[in-house]
Design a protein around this motif. Structure first.
Motif, PDB file in Angstrom:
ATOM      1  N   LEU A 130       0.851  -1.193   0.000  1.00 13.85           N
ATOM      2  CA  LEU A 130       0.000   0.000   0.000  1.00 13.85           C
ATOM      3  C   LEU A 130       0.885   1.241   0.000  1.00 13.85           C
ATOM      4  CD1 LEU A 130      -2.634  -1.070   2.700  1.00 13.85           C
ATOM      5  CD2 LEU A 130      -2.515  -1.696   0.270  1.00 13.85           C
ATOM      6  N   VAL A 131       0.735   2.070  -1.015  1.00 11.83           N
ATOM      7  CA  VAL A 131       1.550   3.284  -1.113  1.00 11.83           C
ATOM      8  C   VAL A 131       0.675   4.443  -1.601  1.00 11.83           C
ATOM      9  CG1 VAL A 131       3.647   1.972  -1.644  1.00 11.83           C
ATOM     10  CG2 VAL A 131       2.288   2.905  -3.506  1.00 11.83           C
ATOM     11  N   ARG A 132       1.118   5.656  -1.298  1.00  9.55           N
ATOM     12  CA  ARG A 132       0.518   6.844  -1.899  1.00  9.55           C
ATOM     13  C   ARG A 132       1.548   7.420  -2.854  1.00  9.55           C
ATOM     14  NH1 ARG A 132      -3.839   9.788  -1.576  1.00  9.55           N
ATOM     15  NH2 ARG A 132      -3.801  12.005  -2.114  1.00  9.55           N
ATOM     16  N   ALA A 133       1.180   7.545  -4.126  1.00  9.58           N
ATOM     17  CA  ALA A 133       2.141   7.989  -5.127  1.00  9.58           C
ATOM     18  C   ALA A 133       1.428   8.747  -6.236  1.00  9.58           C
ATOM     19  CB  ALA A 133       2.882   6.787  -5.720  1.00  9.58           C
ATOM     20  N   ARG A 134       2.190   9.577  -6.918  1.00  6.09           N
ATOM     21  CA  ARG A 134       1.680  10.291  -8.085  1.00  6.09           C
ATOM     22  C   ARG A 134       1.600   9.306  -9.252  1.00  6.09           C
ATOM     23  NH1 ARG A 134       1.012  15.456  -8.551  1.00  6.09           N
ATOM     24  NH2 ARG A 134       2.314  15.871  -6.729  1.00  6.09           N
ATOM     25  N   VAL A 135       0.445   9.241  -9.891  1.00  2.51           N
ATOM     26  CA  VAL A 135       0.220   8.268 -10.965  1.00  2.51           C
ATOM     27  C   VAL A 135       0.458   8.938 -12.313  1.00  2.51           C
ATOM     28  CG1 VAL A 135      -1.451   6.721 -12.040  1.00  2.51           C
ATOM     29  CG2 VAL A 135      -1.418   6.983  -9.545  1.00  2.51           C
ATOM     30  N   ASN A 136       1.507   8.506 -13.002  1.00  4.34           N
ATOM     31  CA  ASN A 136       1.824   9.070 -14.312  1.00  4.34           C
ATOM     32  C   ASN A 136       2.544   8.020 -15.175  1.00  4.34           C
ATOM     33  OD1 ASN A 136       1.855  11.113 -16.234  1.00  4.34           O
ATOM     34  ND2 ASN A 136       3.865  11.861 -15.608  1.00  4.34           N
ATOM     35  N   PRO A 137       1.874   6.877 -15.430  1.00  3.48           N
ATOM     36  CA  PRO A 137       2.541   5.805 -16.179  1.00  3.48           C
ATOM     37  C   PRO A 137       2.961   6.251 -17.576  1.00  3.48           C
ATOM     38  CG  PRO A 137       0.178   5.375 -15.970  1.00  3.48           C
ATOM     39  CD  PRO A 137       0.489   6.536 -15.088  1.00  3.48           C
ATOM     40  N   ASP A 138       4.188   5.904 -17.926  1.00  2.00           N
ATOM     41  CA  ASP A 138       4.777   6.314 -19.196  1.00  2.00           C
ATOM     42  C   ASP A 138       4.600   5.186 -20.211  1.00  2.00           C
ATOM     43  OD1 ASP A 138       6.442   6.972 -21.324  1.00  2.00           O
ATOM     44  OD2 ASP A 138       8.047   7.754 -20.046  1.00  2.00           O
ATOM     45  N   ALA A 146      -4.881   2.233 -18.026  1.00  3.67           N
ATOM     46  CA  ALA A 146      -6.328   2.442 -18.111  1.00  3.67           C
ATOM     47  C   ALA A 146      -6.644   3.737 -18.859  1.00  3.67           C
ATOM     48  CB  ALA A 146      -6.936   2.480 -16.718  1.00  3.67           C
ATOM     49  N   ASN A 147      -7.680   3.697 -19.677  1.00  2.00           N
ATOM     50  CA  ASN A 147      -8.029   4.845 -20.513  1.00  2.00           C
ATOM     51  C   ASN A 147      -8.369   6.083 -19.696  1.00  2.00           C
ATOM     52  OD1 ASN A 147      -7.635   3.434 -22.868  1.00  2.00           O
ATOM     53  ND2 ASN A 147      -9.789   2.875 -23.130  1.00  2.00           N
ATOM     54  N   ALA A 148      -8.985   5.891 -18.532  1.00  2.00           N
ATOM     55  CA  ALA A 148      -9.520   7.034 -17.783  1.00  2.00           C
ATOM     56  C   ALA A 148      -8.629   7.468 -16.618  1.00  2.00           C
ATOM     57  CB  ALA A 148     -10.911   6.687 -17.256  1.00  2.00           C
ATOM     58  N   VAL A 149      -7.354   7.104 -16.637  1.00  9.58           N
ATOM     59  CA  VAL A 149      -6.489   7.464 -15.509  1.00  9.58           C
ATOM     60  C   VAL A 149      -6.110   8.945 -15.582  1.00  9.58           C
ATOM     61  CG1 VAL A 149      -4.232   7.116 -14.429  1.00  9.58           C
ATOM     62  CG2 VAL A 149      -5.521   5.159 -15.234  1.00  9.58           C
ATOM     63  N   PRO A 150      -6.502   9.755 -14.575  1.00 10.40           N
ATOM     64  CA  PRO A 150      -6.043  11.156 -14.546  1.00 10.40           C
ATOM     65  C   PRO A 150      -4.543  11.190 -14.288  1.00 10.40           C
ATOM     66  CG  PRO A 150      -7.874  10.774 -13.015  1.00 10.40           C
ATOM     67  CD  PRO A 150      -7.368   9.449 -13.455  1.00 10.40           C
ATOM     68  N   ARG A 151      -3.810  11.992 -15.035  1.00  9.06           N
ATOM     69  CA  ARG A 151      -2.360  12.046 -14.911  1.00  9.06           C
ATOM     70  C   ARG A 151      -1.919  12.972 -13.795  1.00  9.06           C
ATOM     71  NH1 ARG A 151       0.553   9.019 -18.432  1.00  9.06           N
ATOM     72  NH2 ARG A 151      -0.856   7.723 -19.652  1.00  9.06           N
ATOM     73  N   TRP A 179      -2.814   0.635 -13.938  1.00 12.95           N
ATOM     74  CA  TRP A 179      -1.853   0.223 -14.958  1.00 12.95           C
ATOM     75  C   TRP A 179      -1.210  -1.108 -14.584  1.00 12.95           C
ATOM     76  CZ3 TRP A 179       3.416  -0.139 -13.727  1.00 12.95           C
ATOM     77  CH2 TRP A 179       3.900   0.624 -12.654  1.00 12.95           C
ATOM     78  N   ALA A 180      -0.649  -1.759 -15.584  1.00 14.12           N
ATOM     79  CA  ALA A 180      -0.006  -3.058 -15.369  1.00 14.12           C
ATOM     80  C   ALA A 180       1.043  -3.278 -16.444  1.00 14.12           C
ATOM     81  CB  ALA A 180      -1.030  -4.184 -15.403  1.00 14.12           C
ATOM     82  N   ASN A 181       1.955  -4.173 -16.143  1.00 16.41           N
ATOM     83  CA  ASN A 181       3.037  -4.492 -17.070  1.00 16.41           C
ATOM     84  C   ASN A 181       3.317  -5.987 -17.050  1.00 16.41           C
ATOM     85  OD1 ASN A 181       4.381  -2.872 -18.865  1.00 16.41           O
ATOM     86  ND2 ASN A 181       5.995  -2.244 -17.477  1.00 16.41           N
ATOM     87  N   PRO A 182       3.689  -6.567 -18.202  1.00 15.40           N
ATOM     88  CA  PRO A 182       4.280  -7.907 -18.134  1.00 15.40           C
ATOM     89  C   PRO A 182       5.537  -7.791 -17.272  1.00 15.40           C
ATOM     90  CG  PRO A 182       3.818  -7.293 -20.416  1.00 15.40           C
ATOM     91  CD  PRO A 182       3.654  -6.047 -19.585  1.00 15.40           C
TER      92      PRO A 182
END
Length: 393
Positions: A130-138, A146-151, A179-182
């Motif tokens: 569990l973390v609090r972080a700024r979400v800005n997947p590159d 996800a299509n609707a993720v606010p940056r 978001w997710a990654n292989p």
């Protein structure tokens, strides 16, 4: 009517031991998700929460837990045919899922299934961080966003990396896919190769399913991270993940109770054997992964990040090391009497800080085909069970 007797998460009164609630990790007929097991009898449904322990959110009063693979291992053995349950989530709930439970009642708040209808024993029963972080997947570093993720928005996240590959980030409040990654790498042989970016639903790779008895596949990943813990550093918002670049060769066998045979771990095709075992640093905002350290020798040690910008990690070759948390440079090394096993902890007594590890051995992690090769390391030291503590300056 037959009933479930196993595969559950239970809460007990800490003073008396009395059971307060019980959540079954396999959905029964008539319950939400009950039809995701097709017509499999309820007493035969199995998917255990047996791995690393979950995490607790005191603000939301939720506990987050990872559930392992469904049993028997293959769809053929579980259901009689490979397409009895869907290729897309949900399938065989709540196997290979994150579940969020109300701490007072045990009621399900939400779930997210990382791998629907597993065919390979690709456990997703690791810890949920569990973390609090700024979400800005590159998009340069992250395959599914996800299509609707606010940056650039700070959010409370649940992060997990599965034993069978894949890294997943979902919203702590709702379980919504972000978001997710292989993980560790994208590969044509991965077992989950599609996520719906609107709904977050995952899909298995149909090419890797066992369609009939005797089918043989090469699938990725397999025990790429076992039941060693990964580490998070809030100083640089980075996750530290030791991983094996390992896949599995597996044959469907209906004569076997588990549904397979033979089966074994293999290095991912085409890799440099000297880079079989790795320590990765992942930026939790952008998703960028850097491999800080690679070696041929396998490892079963947990990662530990400290406020002094160190990462501690040990291997089956008896090396216990301190790395620079940013560059991966080895700052210190000690050779122990036995193989480093899972736990790596730090604590203080009277103002002096210590770091502690266990040595010992385990089941498949210390006796698999890769761990005993002369090319990677000398013959492992077996039966050395100890606790080793070091003082930090």
């Amino acid at each position: 009517m037959a009933k479930r007797e196993n595969c559950f998460i239970a809460a007990h009164d800490a003073k008396t031991g009395k059971e307060v609630w019980k959540f079954y990790s396999t959905a029964a007929p008539g319950e939400p998700g009950g039809d995701t097991w097709a017509d499999m009898p309820v007493e035969q449904r199995a998917a255990g929460p047996w791995g690393l322990p979950g995490s607790y959110d005191p603000k939301r009063k939720l506990i987050y837990w990872g559930i392992a693979n469904p049993n028997p291992y293959t769809r053929l053995t579980r259901h009689g045919r490979y397409d009895a349950v869907p290729f897309t989530a949900p399938a065989n709930l709540y196997s290979n899922s994150t579940v969020a439970l109300d701490i007072s009642t045990g009621k399900l708040a939400w779930y997210y299934q990382e791998l629907p209808g597993d065919d390979w024993d690709a456990d997703h029963n690791q810890e949920r961080i569990l973390v609090r972080a700024r979400v800005n997947p590159d998009p340069k570093h992250v395959k599914w966003i996800a299509n609707a993720v606010p940056r650039n928005q700070e959010r409370d996240l649940v992060v997990t990396v599965g034993e069978g590959g894949g890294m997943f980030v979902v919203d702590q409040e709702s379980g919504k896919f972000l978001w997710a990654n292989p993980f560790p790498y994208d590969d044509p042989n991965i077992n989950m190769n599609h996520i719906d970016l609107e709904t977050g639903q995952t899909r298995v790779n149909p090419d890797k399913l066992f369609k009939k008895d005797g089918d043989k596949i090469l699938g990725c990943y397999h025990n790429t991270r076992g039941l060693w813990s990964i580490a998070y550093s809030p100083k640089n918002n980075s996750l530290y993940v030791p991983f094996q670049d390992q896949c599995v060769t597996m044959t469907a066998n209906l004569k076997s109770k588990a549904g397979w045979g033979p089966r074994g771990g293999v290095m991912r095709p085409g890799i440099d054997p000297k880079k079989y075992m790795n320590l990765a640093k992942i930026d939790l905002s952008t998703g960028e992964m850097r491999v800080l350290h690679s070696q041929p020798q396998p490892a079963n040690g947990s990662a530990l990040a400290t406020a002094g910008d160190l990462v501690f990690w040990g291997d089956l070759n008896r090396r216990f090391r301190a790395f620079d948390a940013d560059t991966g440079k080895v700052l210190w090394e000690s050779i122990l009497g036995g193989m480093v096993m899972t736990s790596t902890i730090t604590y203080s007594v009277n103002g002096k800080q210590y770091v502690l590890v266990n040595t010992g051995e385990g089941q498949s992690v210390t006796s698999g085909p890769l761990n005993l090769t002369k090319e990677s390391m000398p013959k492992p030291i077996r039966g050395h069970n100890s606790v080793v503590a070091f003082t930090l300056p």
